[in-house]
Enzyme design. Structure first.
Site, PDB file in Angstrom:
ATOM      1  N   ASP A  10     -14.796 -54.291 -35.284  1.00 52.34           N
ATOM      2  CA  ASP A  10     -14.038 -53.452 -34.026  1.00 52.34           C
ATOM      3  C   ASP A  10     -14.273 -51.632 -33.818  1.00 52.34           C
ATOM      4  O   ASP A  10     -13.950 -51.344 -35.095  1.00 52.34           O
ATOM      5  CB  ASP A  10     -13.032 -54.178 -33.715  1.00 52.34           C
ATOM      6  CG  ASP A  10     -11.845 -53.623 -32.607  1.00 52.34           C
ATOM      7  OD1 ASP A  10     -12.651 -53.861 -31.237  1.00 52.34           O
ATOM      8  OD2 ASP A  10     -10.992 -53.283 -32.603  1.00 52.34           O
ATOM      9  N   SER A  11     -13.866 -51.382 -32.484  1.00 52.86           N
ATOM     10  CA  SER A  11     -13.836 -50.328 -32.198  1.00 52.86           C
ATOM     11  C   SER A  11     -12.118 -49.818 -33.438  1.00 52.86           C
ATOM     12  O   SER A  11     -11.684 -48.913 -33.391  1.00 52.86           O
ATOM     13  CB  SER A  11     -13.490 -49.590 -31.067  1.00 52.86           C
ATOM     14  OG  SER A  11     -12.493 -50.317 -31.013  1.00 52.86           O
ATOM     15  N   CYS A  73     -15.352 -56.679 -30.643  1.00 54.61           N
ATOM     16  CA  CYS A  73     -14.411 -55.944 -29.635  1.00 54.61           C
ATOM     17  C   CYS A  73     -15.379 -56.495 -28.485  1.00 54.61           C
ATOM     18  O   CYS A  73     -16.665 -57.028 -27.869  1.00 54.61           O
ATOM     19  CB  CYS A  73     -15.109 -54.865 -30.286  1.00 54.61           C
ATOM     20  SG  CYS A  73     -14.955 -53.790 -29.459  1.00 54.61           S
ATOM     21  N   GLU A 152      -0.796 -49.968 -28.533  1.00 52.73           N
ATOM     22  CA  GLU A 152      -1.173 -49.402 -29.076  1.00 52.73           C
ATOM     23  C   GLU A 152       0.279 -47.637 -29.914  1.00 52.73           C
ATOM     24  O   GLU A 152       0.330 -47.457 -30.865  1.00 52.73           O
ATOM     25  CB  GLU A 152      -2.542 -48.342 -29.577  1.00 52.73           C
ATOM     26  CG  GLU A 152      -3.609 -49.198 -29.324  1.00 52.73           C
ATOM     27  CD  GLU A 152      -4.730 -48.441 -30.764  1.00 52.73           C
ATOM     28  OE1 GLU A 152      -4.538 -47.941 -30.879  1.00 52.73           O
ATOM     29  OE2 GLU A 152      -5.417 -49.832 -31.008  1.00 52.73           O
ATOM     30  N   CYS A 184     -10.249 -58.177 -23.651  1.00 53.54           N
ATOM     31  CA  CYS A 184     -10.353 -57.039 -24.577  1.00 53.54           C
ATOM     32  C   CYS A 184      -9.300 -57.644 -26.013  1.00 53.54           C
ATOM     33  O   CYS A 184      -8.576 -58.288 -25.099  1.00 53.54           O
ATOM     34  CB  CYS A 184      -9.356 -55.458 -23.993  1.00 53.54           C
ATOM     35  SG  CYS A 184      -8.965 -54.286 -25.008  1.00 53.54           S
ATOM     36  N   HIS A 186      -6.903 -55.984 -27.413  1.00 52.48           N
ATOM     37  CA  HIS A 186      -5.645 -56.139 -27.034  1.00 52.48           C
ATOM     38  C   HIS A 186      -4.839 -56.770 -26.523  1.00 52.48           C
ATOM     39  O   HIS A 186      -3.818 -56.885 -26.749  1.00 52.48           O
ATOM     40  CB  HIS A 186      -5.660 -54.631 -27.177  1.00 52.48           C
ATOM     41  CG  HIS A 186      -5.707 -53.550 -27.896  1.00 52.48           C
ATOM     42  ND1 HIS A 186      -7.468 -53.445 -28.314  1.00 52.48           N
ATOM     43  CD2 HIS A 186      -5.670 -52.160 -28.357  1.00 52.48           C
ATOM     44  CE1 HIS A 186      -6.979 -52.038 -29.299  1.00 52.48           C
ATOM     45  NE2 HIS A 186      -6.011 -51.717 -29.362  1.00 52.48           N
TER      46      HIS A 186
HETATM   47  N1  DGL Z   1     -11.500 -53.305 -29.038  1.00 57.66           N
HETATM   48  C1  DGL Z   1     -12.010 -52.822 -27.545  1.00 57.66           C
HETATM   49  C2  DGL Z   1     -12.645 -53.795 -26.366  1.00 57.66           C
HETATM   50  O1  DGL Z   1     -12.157 -55.107 -27.024  1.00 57.66           O
HETATM   51  C3  DGL Z   1     -10.809 -52.320 -26.927  1.00 57.66           C
HETATM   52  C4  DGL Z   1     -10.170 -50.813 -27.881  1.00 57.66           C
HETATM   53  C5  DGL Z   1     -11.611 -49.732 -27.542  1.00 57.66           C
HETATM   54  O2  DGL Z   1     -11.332 -49.484 -25.599  1.00 57.66           O
HETATM   55  O3  DGL Z   1     -12.210 -49.416 -28.615  1.00 57.66           O
HETATM   56  O4  DGL Z   1     -12.935 -53.597 -25.328  1.00 57.66           O
END
Ligand code: DGL
Length: 273
Positions: A10-11, A73, A152, A184, A186
């Site tokens: 993931d990011s 992600c 976050e 997403c 999060h």
């Molecule tokens: N992991 C990203 C997503 O699911 C969210 C966080 C980001 O913008 O990197 O789109």
């Protein structure tokens, strides 16, 4: 029995919501999780940049000997999944197809909302997938740039988050959707806020649960599953500060992460393409 670990990336820490569901469903599998915290967020970035990052990470995980890669992600899956599938030897599961499928199965009035980052909305992959499954469904996408930073922050459940969710939900309520894709990683963290704002009549579809189901089935059908009687072990890697990853990660996963290893961006760039 296949003892190789599953790679998840993931990011940042958001993909831990997907890892959590994988741990619940497959406690006997080993996992390597890589969070690209140094380059978070992906959501506001151009799609070709996200595609490059995702390619580097997936190549790195494959070189670590994983048996399957989970692109945990939504932005990375939206930008890069077909290219990753072409390049990798091992199977790769993204977070978008399982969710689109679940949403189409769930909706009764065939009006589906999508809340996601800008990159995921711009890529338009959810619309393609939903329409492949049911061309008569109407999809209403809303980009939510404020949500990831708020989730976050030190006050993820504060008044500002509630106000932002209300703002993003308003056009979907107006459109009378009965199902909303939370596109997403999060968003499961603020599930109660989302459910309260939308009310009981709207079904929320989360990528984490649907993706874990898809990973389990893929491993079983390909004969890649590990011995069901064992307990899995986990490794956590990040391009960012390991301490920061641990602090936020433990909040997301509600599990002690132990040692978090640092991976330099240069190591990812050097991974075989
Ligand atoms: N992991 C990203 C997503 O699911 C969210 C966080 C980001 O913008 O990197 O789109």
């Amino acid at each position: 029995m296949d003892p190789r670990p599953v790679g998840v990336f993931d990011s940042g820490t958001g993909g831990l919501t997907v890892l959590h569901e994988c741990l619940v469903t497959m406690p006997h599998e080993d996992f390597i999780y890589l969070g690209d915290l140094a380059r978070l967020p992906y959501g506001p970035r151009p799609l070709d940049e996200i595609r490059r990052y995702a390619g580097e990470i997936a190549g790195y995980l494959e070189a670590q000997g994983v048996k399957l890669v989970v692109a945990a992600c939504n932005a990375a899956t939206s930008a890069a999944l077909p290219e990753l599938q072409e390049r990798l030897e091992v199977p790769i599961v993204g977070v978008i197809t399982p969710e689109a499928h679940a949403a189409v199965q769930t909706t009764r009035n065939r009006r589906i909302g999508l809340l996601a980052t800008q990159a995921t909305v711009t890529a338009g992959r959810y619309a393609e997938l939903v329409h492949t499954l049911d061309a008569g469904v109407r999809l209403f996408p809303v980009a939510c740039p404020r949500l990831v930073p708020l989730i976050e922050s030190d006050e993820p459940f504060g008044a500002e988050t509630v106000e932002a969710v209300r703002e993003y939900a308003a056009p979907l309520k107006e459109a009378r959707v009965d199902t909303v894709i939370l596109g997403c990683t999060h968003y499961p963290l603020i599930r109660p806020i989302l459910q309260r704002v939308f009310g009981r009549g709207v079904t929320l579809v989360f990528s984490a649960e649907e993706t874990a189901r898809e990973v389990t089935e893929t491993l079983e059908r390909k004969g890649f599953a590990n011995d069901p009687g064992r307990e899995g072990v986990y490794r956590f890697l990040t391009t960012g500060d390991p301490e920061r990853f641990r602090t936020i990660g433990e909040r997301f996963l509600q599990l002690p992460l132990g040692e978090v290893e640092h991976v330099a961006i240069a190591e990812l760039e050097a991974a075989p393409a």
